[in-house]
Write a protein that holds these residues in place. Sequence first.
Motif, PDB file in Angstrom:
ATOM      1  N   LYS A 191       0.826  -1.203   0.000  1.00  0.00           N
ATOM      2  CA  LYS A 191       0.000   0.000   0.000  1.00  0.00           C
ATOM      3  C   LYS A 191       0.867   1.262   0.000  1.00  0.00           C
ATOM      4  CE  LYS A 191      -3.970  -2.115   0.185  1.00  0.00           C
ATOM      5  NZ  LYS A 191      -4.905  -2.092  -0.968  1.00  0.00           N
ATOM      6  N   ARG A 192       1.969   1.205   0.730  1.00  0.00           N
ATOM      7  CA  ARG A 192       2.868   2.359   0.794  1.00  0.00           C
ATOM      8  C   ARG A 192       3.424   2.681  -0.594  1.00  0.00           C
ATOM      9  NH1 ARG A 192       5.458   0.647   4.875  1.00  0.00           N
ATOM     10  NH2 ARG A 192       7.174  -0.423   3.824  1.00  0.00           N
ATOM     11  N   LYS A 193       3.852   1.665  -1.301  1.00  0.00           N
ATOM     12  CA  LYS A 193       4.402   1.872  -2.640  1.00  0.00           C
ATOM     13  C   LYS A 193       3.330   2.365  -3.610  1.00  0.00           C
ATOM     14  CE  LYS A 193       8.016  -1.645  -2.133  1.00  0.00           C
ATOM     15  NZ  LYS A 193       8.471  -2.998  -2.562  1.00  0.00           N
ATOM     16  N   ALA A 194       2.119   1.836  -3.464  1.00  0.00           N
ATOM     17  CA  ALA A 194       1.032   2.247  -4.361  1.00  0.00           C
ATOM     18  C   ALA A 194       0.707   3.727  -4.186  1.00  0.00           C
ATOM     19  CB  ALA A 194      -0.206   1.395  -4.098  1.00  0.00           C
ATOM     20  N   ILE A 195       0.683   4.189  -2.937  1.00  0.00           N
ATOM     21  CA  ILE A 195       0.378   5.599  -2.689  1.00  0.00           C
ATOM     22  C   ILE A 195       1.484   6.488  -3.226  1.00  0.00           C
ATOM     23  CG2 ILE A 195       0.168   7.333  -0.860  1.00  0.00           C
ATOM     24  CD1 ILE A 195      -1.472   5.300   0.725  1.00  0.00           C
ATOM     25  N   ARG A 196       2.723   6.097  -3.066  1.00  0.00           N
ATOM     26  CA  ARG A 196       3.815   6.900  -3.602  1.00  0.00           C
ATOM     27  C   ARG A 196       3.726   6.991  -5.122  1.00  0.00           C
ATOM     28  NH1 ARG A 196       8.001   4.558   0.741  1.00  0.00           N
ATOM     29  NH2 ARG A 196       8.052   6.367   2.164  1.00  0.00           N
ATOM     30  N   ARG A 197       3.371   5.899  -5.788  1.00  0.00           N
ATOM     31  CA  ARG A 197       3.209   5.932  -7.241  1.00  0.00           C
ATOM     32  C   ARG A 197       2.051   6.852  -7.638  1.00  0.00           C
ATOM     33  NH1 ARG A 197       4.232   0.269  -6.859  1.00  0.00           N
ATOM     34  NH2 ARG A 197       1.976  -0.130  -6.926  1.00  0.00           N
ATOM     35  N   GLU A 198       0.957   6.772  -6.882  1.00  0.00           N
ATOM     36  CA  GLU A 198      -0.195   7.622  -7.185  1.00  0.00           C
ATOM     37  C   GLU A 198       0.145   9.095  -7.046  1.00  0.00           C
ATOM     38  OE1 GLU A 198      -3.851   4.600  -5.893  1.00  0.00           O
ATOM     39  OE2 GLU A 198      -3.541   6.499  -4.829  1.00  0.00           O
ATOM     40  N   ARG A 199       0.847   9.450  -5.978  1.00  0.00           N
ATOM     41  CA  ARG A 199       1.173  10.855  -5.759  1.00  0.00           C
ATOM     42  C   ARG A 199       2.121  11.368  -6.839  1.00  0.00           C
ATOM     43  NH1 ARG A 199       1.639  13.255   0.161  1.00  0.00           N
ATOM     44  NH2 ARG A 199       0.598  14.925  -1.022  1.00  0.00           N
ATOM     45  N   ALA A 200       3.077  10.548  -7.236  1.00  0.00           N
ATOM     46  CA  ALA A 200       4.016  10.960  -8.282  1.00  0.00           C
ATOM     47  C   ALA A 200       3.293  11.169  -9.606  1.00  0.00           C
ATOM     48  CB  ALA A 200       5.114   9.921  -8.432  1.00  0.00           C
ATOM     49  N   ALA A 201       2.351  10.267  -9.930  1.00  0.00           N
ATOM     50  CA  ALA A 201       1.608  10.387 -11.188  1.00  0.00           C
ATOM     51  C   ALA A 201       0.668  11.580 -11.158  1.00  0.00           C
ATOM     52  CB  ALA A 201       0.827   9.100 -11.457  1.00  0.00           C
ATOM     53  N   ALA A 202       0.072  11.845  -9.998  1.00  0.00           N
ATOM     54  CA  ALA A 202      -0.921  12.913  -9.890  1.00  0.00           C
ATOM     55  C   ALA A 202      -0.326  14.290 -10.139  1.00  0.00           C
ATOM     56  CB  ALA A 202      -1.585  12.871  -8.521  1.00  0.00           C
ATOM     57  N   ILE A 203       0.900  14.515  -9.694  1.00  0.00           N
ATOM     58  CA  ILE A 203       1.480  15.859  -9.788  1.00  0.00           C
ATOM     59  C   ILE A 203       2.282  16.064 -11.072  1.00  0.00           C
ATOM     60  CG2 ILE A 203       1.560  16.082  -7.281  1.00  0.00           C
ATOM     61  CD1 ILE A 203       4.574  15.560  -7.428  1.00  0.00           C
ATOM     62  N   GLU A 204       2.314  15.045 -11.938  1.00  0.00           N
ATOM     63  CA  GLU A 204       3.068  15.180 -13.175  1.00  0.00           C
ATOM     64  C   GLU A 204       2.414  16.240 -14.076  1.00  0.00           C
ATOM     65  OE1 GLU A 204       4.723  12.372 -16.838  1.00  0.00           O
ATOM     66  OE2 GLU A 204       3.922  11.470 -15.007  1.00  0.00           O
ATOM     67  N   GLY A 205       3.132  17.285 -14.345  1.00  0.00           N
ATOM     68  CA  GLY A 205       2.640  18.336 -15.233  1.00  0.00           C
ATOM     69  C   GLY A 205       1.738  19.356 -14.578  1.00  0.00           C
ATOM     70  N   VAL A 206       1.541  19.265 -13.256  1.00  0.00           N
ATOM     71  CA  VAL A 206       0.681  20.242 -12.576  1.00  0.00           C
ATOM     72  C   VAL A 206       1.379  20.743 -11.311  1.00  0.00           C
ATOM     73  CG1 VAL A 206      -1.440  19.163 -13.432  1.00  0.00           C
ATOM     74  CG2 VAL A 206      -0.553  18.534 -11.175  1.00  0.00           C
ATOM     75  N   ASP A 207       0.934  21.887 -10.851  1.00  0.00           N
ATOM     76  CA  ASP A 207       1.374  22.430  -9.569  1.00  0.00           C
ATOM     77  C   ASP A 207       0.192  22.376  -8.605  1.00  0.00           C
ATOM     78  OD1 ASP A 207       4.031  23.240 -10.390  1.00  0.00           O
ATOM     79  OD2 ASP A 207       3.051  24.853 -11.511  1.00  0.00           O
ATOM     80  N   ILE A 208       0.456  21.978  -7.379  1.00  0.00           N
ATOM     81  CA  ILE A 208      -0.584  21.903  -6.348  1.00  0.00           C
ATOM     82  C   ILE A 208      -0.396  23.067  -5.395  1.00  0.00           C
ATOM     83  CG2 ILE A 208      -1.679  20.484  -4.586  1.00  0.00           C
ATOM     84  CD1 ILE A 208      -1.755  19.233  -7.349  1.00  0.00           C
TER      85      ILE A 208
END
Length: 377
Positions: A191-208
């Motif tokens: 689960k830890r690895k999955a969340i890290r992958r999700e966060r990395a993919a989510a911020i690709e090309g955008v600023d939060i």
Amino acid sequence: MTGDVTARIGDGVSGLDAAQWDACAGTRDPFVGHAFLSALEASGSVGPGTGWQAIPIAIGGADGNLSGVVPAYAKSHSQGEYIFDHNWAEAWEHAGGHYYPKLLIAVPFTPAPGPRLLTGDPHIARALIAAAEAVVAQHRLSTAHANFVEEGQLRHFRDAGWLIREGSQFHWTNHGYRDFDDFLDALSSRKRKAIRRERAAAIEGVDIVRLTGAAIGEAHWDAFWEFYQDTGSRKWGRPYLTRPFFSLLGEAMAERVLLVLALKDSRPIAGALNMIGEDALYGRYWGCTEEAPFLHFELCYYQAIDFAIERGLSRVEAGAQGEHKLARGYLPVPTWSAHHIPDPGFRPAISDFLVRERRAVENNIAFMEALGPFRRA
């Protein structure tokens, strides 16, 4: 009402003294304050044509000061409540009765557990319930309902003979985490690895960006209104809240608002609106004009966790439903509502249904807990 207190129905929350209302409501929960509830009225989100007639119940002494209040509404439908009684209404109508109007004690469009009897005096709390029952009897309403009642107030409704209904939501709990990575360390490796992958993919090309207080301007509300309209039209057919509500919210409660935006080339493409309580962050609305993988999870769940840890808040309440929240560290918790069913023929049927429903809800909570993402000891 006998004694030195009198109960009355107000013509909207905005018609009652703000300072006295807030003295009863306290500051812990942002939704039951005078500013939030009166903004719903002033913006036309509740009121004529909406099926929500604001009829707050107030109890005060001979001096005119309020000692207890209840956010109450005469409802001509069951939309925007998140405690579903449509089947009850259908059964009532099939039996030849009129389920609507009914009395609802709640915060409109807000499935956030909190106080519904706004007083610190248990005697006044019981008097408020008695006043609600009197409103039902005197105006020949079918029923009264108190939705998303915090657990500590259930005893007052139970003692008054109201039927208690159990539901569930997914909340994230802060176990003293130092930062987001510290929270991740509590999860299973997968689960830890999955969340890290999700966060990395989510911020690709955008600023939060996270905005609160004076940093939120009308341009931000314009952008969020677009997001909210998109989500509202898909979920409910039409949005519950009007555009002026968001401006009024910003004017009156900006310090209790957290707006999280995703920017692409400096242009907002998605956003999540949260309200800040004294000990909790409440996720309320989300929307986007451009789809992006995992961006919903990032703005609504992970950014909320980040903010709660930074502010030292004890939990994040992410709103109604959504089993997808489980894998993101949000675990199931029970929620409660209370129901006054005075009809002697209808009450036993509802009571029997609630017993069976409660069993199913509790079994589902236990099942979901077993599937949680946290490491096993």
